[in-house]
Design a protein around this motif. Structure first.
Motif, PDB file in Angstrom:
ATOM      1  N   VAL A 280      -1.858  39.171   7.618  1.00  0.00           N
ATOM      2  CA  VAL A 280      -1.787  39.084   9.073  1.00  0.00           C
ATOM      3  C   VAL A 280      -1.022  37.822   9.435  1.00  0.00           C
ATOM      4  O   VAL A 280      -1.322  36.737   8.922  1.00  0.00           O
ATOM      5  N   VAL A 281      -0.037  37.962  10.298  1.00  0.00           N
ATOM      6  CA  VAL A 281       0.748  36.826  10.785  1.00  0.00           C
ATOM      7  C   VAL A 281       0.472  36.674  12.277  1.00  0.00           C
ATOM      8  O   VAL A 281       0.642  37.637  13.042  1.00  0.00           O
ATOM      9  N   VAL A 282       0.065  35.482  12.682  1.00  0.00           N
ATOM     10  CA  VAL A 282      -0.219  35.230  14.092  1.00  0.00           C
ATOM     11  C   VAL A 282       0.966  34.497  14.705  1.00  0.00           C
ATOM     12  O   VAL A 282       1.338  33.412  14.251  1.00  0.00           O
ATOM     13  N   GLY A 283       1.589  35.086  15.721  1.00  0.00           N
ATOM     14  CA  GLY A 283       2.736  34.478  16.377  1.00  0.00           C
ATOM     15  C   GLY A 283       3.704  35.548  16.830  1.00  0.00           C
ATOM     16  O   GLY A 283       3.555  36.729  16.488  1.00  0.00           O
ATOM     17  N   GLY A 284       4.727  35.134  17.580  1.00  0.00           N
ATOM     18  CA  GLY A 284       5.679  36.105  18.097  1.00  0.00           C
ATOM     19  C   GLY A 284       7.123  35.672  18.019  1.00  0.00           C
ATOM     20  O   GLY A 284       8.001  36.325  18.582  1.00  0.00           O
ATOM     21  N   GLY A 285       7.392  34.593  17.293  1.00  0.00           N
ATOM     22  CA  GLY A 285       8.758  34.086  17.206  1.00  0.00           C
ATOM     23  C   GLY A 285       9.463  34.521  15.933  1.00  0.00           C
ATOM     24  O   GLY A 285       8.980  35.367  15.164  1.00  0.00           O
ATOM     25  N   MET A 286      10.623  33.914  15.705  1.00  0.00           N
ATOM     26  CA  MET A 286      11.430  34.255  14.533  1.00  0.00           C
ATOM     27  C   MET A 286      10.690  33.924  13.242  1.00  0.00           C
ATOM     28  O   MET A 286      10.792  34.656  12.254  1.00  0.00           O
ATOM     29  N   THR A 287       9.932  32.816  13.230  1.00  0.00           N
ATOM     30  CA  THR A 287       9.192  32.443  12.036  1.00  0.00           C
ATOM     31  C   THR A 287       8.158  33.504  11.691  1.00  0.00           C
ATOM     32  O   THR A 287       7.964  33.840  10.518  1.00  0.00           O
ATOM     33  N   ALA A 288       7.485  34.027  12.709  1.00  0.00           N
ATOM     34  CA  ALA A 288       6.491  35.071  12.480  1.00  0.00           C
ATOM     35  C   ALA A 288       7.131  36.305  11.853  1.00  0.00           C
ATOM     36  O   ALA A 288       6.602  36.884  10.895  1.00  0.00           O
ATOM     37  N   ALA A 292       6.452  37.736   8.107  1.00  0.00           N
ATOM     38  CA  ALA A 292       5.887  39.078   7.990  1.00  0.00           C
ATOM     39  C   ALA A 292       6.778  39.983   7.147  1.00  0.00           C
ATOM     40  O   ALA A 292       6.305  40.682   6.236  1.00  0.00           O
ATOM     41  N   VAL A 293       8.062  40.003   7.444  1.00  0.00           N
ATOM     42  CA  VAL A 293       8.988  40.869   6.707  1.00  0.00           C
ATOM     43  C   VAL A 293       9.018  40.487   5.231  1.00  0.00           C
ATOM     44  O   VAL A 293       8.962  41.351   4.337  1.00  0.00           O
ATOM     45  N   GLN A 294       9.061  39.193   4.956  1.00  0.00           N
ATOM     46  CA  GLN A 294       9.128  38.765   3.560  1.00  0.00           C
ATOM     47  C   GLN A 294       7.827  39.042   2.815  1.00  0.00           C
ATOM     48  O   GLN A 294       7.832  39.306   1.617  1.00  0.00           O
ATOM     49  N   SER A 295       6.700  38.999   3.521  1.00  0.00           N
ATOM     50  CA  SER A 295       5.435  39.394   2.897  1.00  0.00           C
ATOM     51  C   SER A 295       5.503  40.846   2.443  1.00  0.00           C
ATOM     52  O   SER A 295       5.091  41.198   1.339  1.00  0.00           O
ATOM     53  N   LYS A 296       6.039  41.697   3.312  1.00  0.00           N
ATOM     54  CA  LYS A 296       6.183  43.106   2.978  1.00  0.00           C
ATOM     55  C   LYS A 296       7.132  43.289   1.795  1.00  0.00           C
ATOM     56  O   LYS A 296       6.868  44.067   0.875  1.00  0.00           O
ATOM     57  N   LEU A 297       8.240  42.540   1.795  1.00  0.00           N
ATOM     58  CA  LEU A 297       9.219  42.663   0.720  1.00  0.00           C
ATOM     59  C   LEU A 297       8.693  42.130  -0.603  1.00  0.00           C
ATOM     60  O   LEU A 297       9.188  42.513  -1.671  1.00  0.00           O
ATOM     61  N   LEU A 298       7.692  41.242  -0.548  1.00  0.00           N
ATOM     62  CA  LEU A 298       7.077  40.724  -1.768  1.00  0.00           C
ATOM     63  C   LEU A 298       6.034  41.682  -2.337  1.00  0.00           C
ATOM     64  O   LEU A 298       5.530  41.455  -3.439  1.00  0.00           O
ATOM     65  N   GLY A 299       5.687  42.707  -1.571  1.00  0.00           N
ATOM     66  CA  GLY A 299       4.764  43.695  -2.097  1.00  0.00           C
ATOM     67  C   GLY A 299       3.467  43.859  -1.356  1.00  0.00           C
ATOM     68  O   GLY A 299       2.584  44.618  -1.805  1.00  0.00           O
ATOM     69  N   ALA A 300       3.279  43.179  -0.227  1.00  0.00           N
ATOM     70  CA  ALA A 300       2.071  43.381   0.563  1.00  0.00           C
ATOM     71  C   ALA A 300       2.016  44.829   1.052  1.00  0.00           C
ATOM     72  O   ALA A 300       3.036  45.398   1.447  1.00  0.00           O
ATOM     73  N   GLU A 301       0.821  45.418   1.026  1.00  0.00           N
ATOM     74  CA  GLU A 301       0.691  46.818   1.437  1.00  0.00           C
ATOM     75  C   GLU A 301       0.655  46.964   2.951  1.00  0.00           C
ATOM     76  O   GLU A 301       1.278  47.870   3.512  1.00  0.00           O
ATOM     77  N   ASN A 302      -0.101  46.103   3.605  1.00  0.00           N
ATOM     78  CA  ASN A 302      -0.260  46.167   5.055  1.00  0.00           C
ATOM     79  C   ASN A 302       0.041  44.804   5.657  1.00  0.00           C
ATOM     80  O   ASN A 302      -0.598  43.811   5.286  1.00  0.00           O
ATOM     81  N   VAL A 303       0.998  44.765   6.554  1.00  0.00           N
ATOM     82  CA  VAL A 303       1.372  43.508   7.216  1.00  0.00           C
ATOM     83  C   VAL A 303       1.346  43.728   8.724  1.00  0.00           C
ATOM     84  O   VAL A 303       1.952  44.684   9.232  1.00  0.00           O
TER      85      VAL A 303
END
Length: 444
Positions: A280-288, A292-303
């Motif tokens: 879970v990523v809290v925020g709404g900017g570019m960093t968020a 989030a995208v990189q977490s998914k690309l690293l293999g996280a199932e649900n982001v």
């Protein structure tokens, strides 16, 4: 050792090497010469072009596109670098869809702008690949300037000052220069170590000396710099991270998104990077979005990106939001965190639904829980270590349009100073403009 490496739910090596390579390949592959010629041919070369007005660094966009059209990309690159010495990185990370390309007449008329960002990359990459620096250093002035911070603002300022014949010492807290470009953006936006290569190329102007492991208050102080140099420029960025203000945020598995991104950017082996199964990523900017995208690309199932307002209020552009969605990231709107749940380690995050009443944000009392074994905070950064004697405004160093601070021989720019909008391209413009004002002040 980072907290994430001691948390059972956060593991490394979730994917194969080939999958990592594919996931973190170039987001926008470079144009081939024929493709660049076709893209350049779509430009109307407008008089009083709106794209120039939309560019924070005032690049003459129709001119450099015309130069690409006439098969002189090296001249196009020089046109770009005259205004933006980090034009190569900005071509990769600048939100062109909300700046120059949004203002493009083709976008207004057809809904498809000229690909200004990719054309800029084509030109700058062509010149940089030739290992040529387009500018020569002026005769030495004998003046010495200290630049604190080797990020986009500091590097832009240092290059412009060196080009005018001044000697520049750049101090930075990290072991590598580049600031946000090196440590703070998604890896798929600047592949193959481009940030480091760009700094090496920039330094070819000469007259710039880098000093690593030096931060204000840790090895250097403003009073000493003012005594030892003719001028000082501060491009120290924002080192602090806002608190989540939710019960239990000290649990294992909770960390700052900026640290997560920095660790990823400096990793030699992506399979060694741990990531949660439910992130879970809290925020709404570019960093968020980047986290989030990189977490998914690293293999996280649900982001999930959880943002306290609606998507129309997010700092991340629509393109970035759509990119996140295309990678399988869920964007949950109107949620603010109230509690991190777990027995020492995060297991769930409890959120309260919000509504914007027109008089500010208000909780509705209704809550929802989202499973999480990794929680990343991307809720904004704050200025830390501002030297005494500098006037602050809204938590940042107060500056005028030229970057001058309340102290007569000190300038500032980038995220640490007022007036910016937390973009690489804006920081470059502020560093450049401050350098011009410093030169004018020193040379009369």
């Amino acid at each position: 050792m980072p907290v994430s490496q001691t948390t059972p739910g956060i593991q490394s090596g979730r994917l194969s090497k080939d999958t990592y390579d594919a996931n973190f390949s170039d987001l926008h592959p470079p144009l081939e010469p024929h493709e660049a010629a076709v893209a350049a041919d779509r430009c109307y070369f407008c008089y009083d072009a709106p794209c120039i007005a939309a560019c924070p660094t005032d690049i003459d966009i129709p001119l450099f596109i015309r130069q690409i059209q006439t098969d002189t990309p090296e001249e196009a690159a020089k046109t770009i670098f005259e205004q933006n010495i980090l034009g190569g990185m900005c071509a990769r990370v600048c939100p062109t869809e909300t700046l120059c390309e949004e203002a493009c007449v083709r976008e207004t008329a057809e809904g498809k702008p000229v690909e200004i960002g990719r054309l800029q990359r084509y030109a700058t990459d062509t010149l940089m690949a030739a290992d040529v620096h387009p500018f020569e250093r002026a005769k030495s002035t004998g003046k010495r300037i200290a630049v604190v911070g080797a990020g986009p603002a500091g590097l832009s300022c240092a290059h412009r000052l060196a080009m005018k014949g001044h000697d520049v010492d750049v101090y930075d807290a990290r072991p590598k220069p580049g600031g946000l470009n090196e440590f703070g953006i998604a890896a798929y936006k600047a592949v193959e170590g481009f940030a480091e290569k760009e700094v090496d190329w920039l330094l070819k102007i000469g007259g710039i000396t880098l000093h690593h492991g030096k931060a204000l208050g840790e090895g250097i102080d403003l009073a000493t710099l003012r005594d030892g140099y003719d001028a000082v420029f501060l491009g120290i960025g924002l080192a602090g991270v806002n608190a989540l203000r939710a019960d239990g945020e000290d649990k294992k598995g909770v960390s700052d998104a900026v640290d997560f991104i920095a660790d990823l950017r400096q990793a030699d082996d992506l399979s060694s990077l741990p990531v949660g199964r439910n992130v879970v990523v809290v925020g709404g900017g570019m960093t968020a979005v980047d986290a989030a995208v990189q977490s998914k690309l690293l293999g996280a199932e649900n982001v999930t990106i959880a943002y306290r307002r609606g998507r129309d209020r997010m700092g991340a552009s629509k393109f970035e939001q759509d990119l996140a969605a295309s990678k399988g990231v869920r964007i949950a709107e109107n949620l603010q965190p109230v509690r991190v749940i777990g027995n020492g380690t995060v297991q769930e995050v409890e959120f309260e639904y919000t509504e914007d009443t027109g008089n500010g944000l208000k909780g509705t009392g209704e809550t929802v829980r989202i499973p999480a074994d990794q929680l990343l905070k991307a809720i904004g950064q704050t200025l830390e270590g501002a030297p005494d004697g500098l006037k602050l405004d809204s938590g940042k160093i107060a500056v005028n349009e030229a970057g001058s601070t309340s102290l007569p021989d000190v300038w500032a720019g980038g995220d640490c100073a007022t007036g910016g909008d937390d973009l690489t391209v804006t920081a470059v413009a502020e560093g450049r403009d401050a350098a011009e004002d410093i030169h004018k002040s020193l040379m009369g």
